[in-house]
Each structure stands twice: as structure tokens, then as C-alpha cells.
Design an enzyme around this catalytic site. Structure first.
Site, PDB file in Angstrom:
ATOM      1  N   GLU A  77       9.639   1.712  10.856  1.00 45.33           N
ATOM      2  CA  GLU A  77      10.578   2.840  10.820  1.00 45.33           C
ATOM      3  C   GLU A  77       9.721   4.084  10.933  1.00 45.33           C
ATOM      4  O   GLU A  77       8.939   4.399  10.043  1.00 45.33           O
ATOM      5  CB  GLU A  77      11.392   2.812   9.519  1.00 45.33           C
ATOM      6  CG  GLU A  77      12.566   3.766   9.528  1.00 45.33           C
ATOM      7  CD  GLU A  77      12.263   5.055   8.804  1.00 45.33           C
ATOM      8  OE1 GLU A  77      12.034   6.057   9.506  1.00 45.33           O
ATOM      9  OE2 GLU A  77      12.251   5.067   7.566  1.00 45.33           O
ATOM     10  N   CYS A  86      12.735  11.642   7.816  1.00 43.15           N
ATOM     11  CA  CYS A  86      12.579  11.267   9.218  1.00 43.15           C
ATOM     12  C   CYS A  86      13.903  11.315   9.975  1.00 43.15           C
ATOM     13  O   CYS A  86      13.905  11.470  11.194  1.00 43.15           O
ATOM     14  CB  CYS A  86      11.956   9.879   9.326  1.00 43.15           C
ATOM     15  SG  CYS A  86      12.732   8.674   8.250  1.00 43.15           S
ATOM     16  N   LYS A 143       0.863  -1.191   0.000  1.00 44.68           N
ATOM     17  CA  LYS A 143       0.000   0.000   0.000  1.00 44.68           C
ATOM     18  C   LYS A 143       0.894   1.234   0.000  1.00 44.68           C
ATOM     19  O   LYS A 143       1.430   1.614   1.035  1.00 44.68           O
ATOM     20  CB  LYS A 143      -0.916   0.062   1.217  1.00 44.68           C
ATOM     21  CG  LYS A 143      -1.953   1.207   1.090  1.00 44.68           C
ATOM     22  CD  LYS A 143      -2.603   1.591   2.403  1.00 44.68           C
ATOM     23  CE  LYS A 143      -1.863   2.695   3.116  1.00 44.68           C
ATOM     24  NZ  LYS A 143      -1.859   4.011   2.394  1.00 44.68           N
ATOM     25  N   GLU A 198       8.520  16.508  15.856  1.00 47.50           N
ATOM     26  CA  GLU A 198       8.994  16.376  14.484  1.00 47.50           C
ATOM     27  C   GLU A 198       8.236  17.366  13.608  1.00 47.50           C
ATOM     28  O   GLU A 198       7.012  17.320  13.517  1.00 47.50           O
ATOM     29  CB  GLU A 198       8.775  14.943  13.993  1.00 47.50           C
ATOM     30  CG  GLU A 198       9.399  14.656  12.651  1.00 47.50           C
ATOM     31  CD  GLU A 198       9.276  13.190  12.261  1.00 47.50           C
ATOM     32  OE1 GLU A 198      10.206  12.673  11.637  1.00 47.50           O
ATOM     33  OE2 GLU A 198       8.248  12.567  12.590  1.00 47.50           O
TER      34      GLU A 198
END
Length: 475
Positions: free
Chosen positions: A245, A279, A170, A379
Site C-alpha cells: 500500500e 496516503c 519492523k 504527493e
């Protein structure tokens, strides 16, 4: 365009069971340029059934057969390279030069690294009278993000196939077209029916269904920590393996003996790469307190040297961020940084001068940030850098590790022994000394809330294998 409204299941391009579409937005214009179909549980069931049926035979293929398949995929990928780059540039706003030299290149180099790793991988070894065998885990659900589309697709698909697994992919519904191009590559390469399947859709209707599906043996997910928690919970009832992750808030320690001006400048560039949408970006720059203002001068000049604009221009360095949602989030965090007392060195709220549409962010540097500020802890996922002071090495290590994340850390020092010593204290899955070249054979993954499992080369293959001990093998 012909496959944008279809899924790839059991070796064929098929229409969704229940028609539903989603516009795909060009983030540089804020306008839709195509649409994709959104999947449902019925589509996931079809894809998983195809993967389950194919697993019996594909799991028994030889290393040589899987190497031949991956080499064919690489051949077709190289031929479709520009199609991949153009798709990524359009769907996520990546500057075309970056899309070619970094984004499309990532898929290419991961295919190459996986092939090399598979050539050398040991799937069995004898320990005394026991044979230890590594076997494919089964049907794998692969859920990938929008910020490095082909990097993460190939990081999962290639090692899963190298291991002998079958997969259902996906891609992100925000940046899905490069995933469709990749599925076309897989089809042209002659991947056996059911080995590779792709269903587009959103998290609740497709991602969660894949994660909780009883016929899925493993989930490999890359995305936010918040979404990763939901995936893990969805997978828990069937006790399947989950590799993740997730997010990061990586520190970049500029040590007192670093080549200071170059270290700061390169740190800004590393933070702003991919328009800050990585990231593992070094978003917290830690500098000696006595040199904080000097660092801000260098960082300001470095940030203002970045050219923000049309992703189609080969001169553009920073494109837009991917969506209105991301734009609004980043604007809110910039506003929060100003409200909490950080010094706005350059950038700030609103679009860069001369840009009146598109999800463009002004390249932003904050100085005199304290570790408790929101911009030092959350973040941001945009071209926003926080510069933080430290008193000594122990203080730098403490600040760097004071985060729920643990994906990466960066250390700059002209004394490699000093850099290695500090690296040993970092609670992060990857530590980068003096801005090294990218190593796709190094393990990649996180500590703490940055996830579990490791990707790249043989590390990725290992995550898709079960371990069996055949006791009494020696007879």
C-alpha cells in the site's frame, strides 16, 4: 522506557546483537525524548528463525484458538489504549484528541473487524470432486509506516495471525514507540513464542534484509512508492509474495449539483486530517470552472479555521509534521507551487504565526492549479490543498485519473446516481461518495503505483493465505 532499547524475539525482550541506537525526536520540540536500538541482519535472522520454528505448530491451530488469542489481544489493547494514544502523539506529533479518537481507535477497530471476519471466514469449500483449501502462507515480514502507526501494524499483524501465519514486524524507526507498546500488548496477551516478533531499524539494514530473506514467504509493506519499488526488487530473487500500500494523490470531484459550500469545507477538513499525512488524503479538489473563485473563498475560510499548535492541547487540530525531512520537503513543494504560478490563497512558507520551533506547516490552499503543476502531481504529505478547475464531467474524470497513483477518489453529489456513475469511471482502489463514515470492512488498497493487494477485515486475511486444490477429494 525499559523496552525502548530492546527487540521482541521468540517471546522475549532481547538486546540487539550489535549495539546501535537512534534518537526518537518529538516533532513539536525538535528534541530527542528517548532512543531505540537499530537492528541488523543478525537480529533479523534470529527473528525469522523464531517465526519459522513457530510456524509448524501455529499454522495448525484452529479458528477458535486464533479467535481466543485475538480477543485477548483486543482486551489488553483496550486496557493500554491511553498508552497507545500518548505514544503516537509524542512520536509523530499527532494532536492528543486526534491520537485518541482516530489513531489509537484505528488499531482497536481493526482488531474488532478482523475478529468478526475470522468468525465468518470460509477456509475451504468443495467444488465438484475437488476440495479448495486456503492455508497460511508462512513467515510474513511486515513493514509499517510512521503516519498511521497502529492502523498499519494492526492491519497486518491481526489478519496474518487470523490466517495462521507467523510474523516479523519492523515499525517505522521515525515513530517506533507505539510499536513497542503493541509488542508489550502481544506479550501480555500470551502470543505463543515466535508467532509475533519485532525488530526496530532502518530500511536498508532491516527492511531490505527482511524482504530478501530466503525464509520469509511474504512481505506486506506500507510506505512510499519509491521504497515499495525497492522492497519488491529485494523480494524478487526468492519469488515471494509482496503486498503493498503505497502513495496517493487522490482527487475530490465536487460535482455541479453538490451542496457546494459544505462539500468544499468538508474537503478541506478531509485533506488536512492527520495534518495532511495520509496516503489517501483528498489533496486535489476538482471544482467547476465557473465556481472556482467561490470554492477558494470557502476553502480559505475552512483552512484558516484550523488551530495549529501543541499536540498536547486538546484544542489543537493540526500538529507538526513528523520530521525535519518532511518539513523541508513540504516547504520546497509550497515554494514550487508559488514559482509555477499557482495562486496562494492562504498559508505559504514558514511556520504558523507564534510558533518558532517544531515542524509546523501553515495550513495552505493553492487555487488555479493546473494538472501539470508539481503540486498537482507529487504527493506532498502535509496540510496543502490544490484546487483545480474542470469544464464538464468527462474533463473531471480525465483530470482525476491523470496520475500515476490510484489509491482513492472522492465524489460529492446530491444525486447518488450521478455519484455512482462517476465512481465507476475512477481508476482507484477506494471511492468515497459524499464523505461517508469509515468502513473497516471495505477493501483498502490501490491501483497503479499505489500498490497491490487489499487490507481490512476478510480482505486482509485473504492476502496472507495460499490456495490449495485437493483434486480427487470426493473419492
Amino acid at each position: 522506557m525499559s523496552n525502548h532499547l530492546k527487540f521482541y524475539i521468540d517471546g522475549e525482550w532481547v538486546a540487539p546483537v550489535k549495539p546501535a541506537t537512534l534518537d526518537v525526536i518529538d516533532p513539536s520540540t525538535e528534541e530527542a525524548y528517548t532512543a531505540i536500538s537499530l537492528g541488523s541482519k543478525a537480529d533479523v535472522d534470529k527473528a525469522v528463525a523464531a517465526a519459522r520454528a513457530a510456524f509448524a505448530s501455529f499454522s495448525q491451530t484452529t479458528r477458535e484458538q486464533r479467535l481466543a488469542l485475538l480477543n485477548k489481544v483486543l482486551e489488553i489493547y483496550n486496557r493500554r489504549y491511553e498508552d497507545v494514544a500518548q505514544a503516537i502523539s509524542l512520536e509523530m506529533g499527532a494532536p492528543i484528541t486526534w491520537a485518541r479518537e482516530a489513531q489509537a481507535a484505528a488499531g482497536q477497530v481493526h482488531l474488532e473487524s478482523t475478529i468478526k471476519a475470522l468468525e465468518e471466514y470460509e477456509f475451504s469449500h468443495q467444488r465438484g470432486g475437488t476440495m479448495v483449501v486456503k492455508e497460511p502462507i508462512g513467515v510474513c515480514a511486515l513493514i509499517t509506516p510512521w503516519n498511521w502507526p497502529l492502523n498499519q501494524i494492526v492491519c497486518k499483524v491481526a489478519p496474518a495471525i487470523a490466517a495462521g501465519c507467523t510474523v516479523v514486524l519492523k515499525p517505522s524507526e521515525i515513530a517506533p514507540i507505539s510499536g513497542i507498546v503493541f509488542a508489550e500488548i502481544m506479550h501480555e496477551a500470551g502470543v505463543p513464542k515466535g508467532v509475533f516478533n519485532m525488530v526496530n531499524g532502518n530500511g536498508p539494514d532491516v527492511g531490505q534484509v527482511m524482504a530478501e530473506h530466503p525464509d520469509v514467504d511474504m512481505v506486506s509493506f506500507t510506505g512510499s512508492t519509491r521504497a515499495g519499488v525497492l522492497v519488491a526488487k529485494a523480494a524478487a530473487d526468492t519469488v515471494k509474495r509482496v503486498a503493498q500500500e503505497l502513495g496517493g494523490k487522490s482527487a475530490n470531484i465536487i460535482m455541479p449539483d453538490a451542496d457546494f459550500a459544505n462539500a468544499v469545507r468538508d474537503g478541506v477538513n478531509a485533506c488536512f486530517g492527520n495534518t495532511g499525512q495520509s496516503c489517501d488524503a483528498p489533496t486535489r479538489m476538482l471544482v467547476p470552472a465557473s465556481r472556482h473563485d467561490e470554492a477558494l473563498e470557502v476553502a480559505k475560510a475552512a483552512a484558516e479555521a484550523h488551530r495549529t499548535g501543541d499536540p498536547r492541547s486538546t484544542e489543537t487540530q493540526l500538529g507538526p509534521v513528523v520530521s525535519q525531512l518532511q518539513y523541508d520537503k513540504i516547504q520546497g513543494l509550497i515554494e514550487k507551487g508559488m514559482a509555477e504560478g499557482a495562486k496562494l490563497v492562504t498559508g505559504g512558507l514558514g511556520r504558523p504565526e507564534g510558533l518558532n520551533r517544531g515542524y509546523y506547516i501553515r495550513p495552505t490552499v493553492f487555487g488555479h492549479v493546473t494538472p501539470d503543476m508539481t503540486i498537482a502531481r507529487e504527493e506532498i504529505f502535509g496540510p496543502v490543498l490544490s484546487v483545480i478547475s474542470y469544464q464538464d464531467e468527462d474533463d473531471a474524470v480525465r483530470i482525476a485519473n491523470d496520475t500515476v497513483y490510484g489509491l482513492a477518489a472522492y465524489i460529492q453529489s446530491q444525486n447518488i446516481d450521478n455519484a455512482r456513475r462517476v465512481a465507476s469511471k475512477m481508476r482507484a482502489g477506494s471511492v468515497y461518495l459524499n464523505y461517508p463514515a469509515w468502513d473497516t470492512h471495505a477493501p483498502f488498497g490501490g491501483y497503479k503505483q499505489s500498490g497491490n493487494g487489499r487490507e481490512y477485515a476478510d480482505w486482509g486475511i485473504h492476502d496472507f493465505l495460499e490456495i490449495k486444490g485437493i483434486v480427487g477429494y470426493a473419492g
